[in-house]
Design an enzyme around this catalytic site. Sequence first.
Site, PDB file in Angstrom:
ATOM      1  CE1 TYR A  45     -25.725 -26.478 -38.230  1.00 50.17           C
ATOM      2  CE2 TYR A  45     -25.073 -27.357 -40.366  1.00 50.17           C
ATOM      3  CZ  TYR A  45     -25.789 -26.456 -39.614  1.00 50.17           C
ATOM      4  OH  TYR A  45     -26.577 -25.522 -40.236  1.00 50.17           O
ATOM      5  CB  CYS A  46     -18.311 -29.172 -34.428  1.00 46.55           C
ATOM      6  SG  CYS A  46     -17.176 -29.956 -33.303  1.00 46.55           S
TER       7      CYS A  46
END
EC number: 1.8.4.12
Length: 146
Positions: free
Chosen positions: A113-114
């Site tokens: 999850y960026c």
Amino acid sequence: MLKKNKDELNDLEYLVTQENGTEPPFQNEYWNHFEKGIYVDKLSGKPLFTSEEKFESDCGWPSFSKALSDDEVVELVDKSFGMVRTEVRSEDSNSHLGHVFNDGPAETGGLRYCINSAAVQFIPYDKLEELGYGDLIPHFKDQGEK
């Protein structure tokens, strides 16, 4: 619980959360931040990620192997800029958070999850109880340690 109104957002926070923008890599508040605590939605104050799932990915943005709860994030197909990606939004405030990719650590499920720092606020572990997030203390391996 910490909350903000849309009119309280600074220009970058508004661009990221309301206009699906992206902040510069390596030039944001949490990309290299590893203090124990949680990351909450900048608008709703809902908890999204913990430091337990944060890892160094060398991408320049905060990276997490999973969300705290699948109920708090929404994943949508994003076909902008000639790419096909999976956008991550906050369920409660419908704010753009970032994207999720399948290139994370295999031992934690393979997801990355960026997340844009401008979309979240960090709450230190030692402030969880005081700020109304005490129910999240059991999510930490070493409860009581800072």
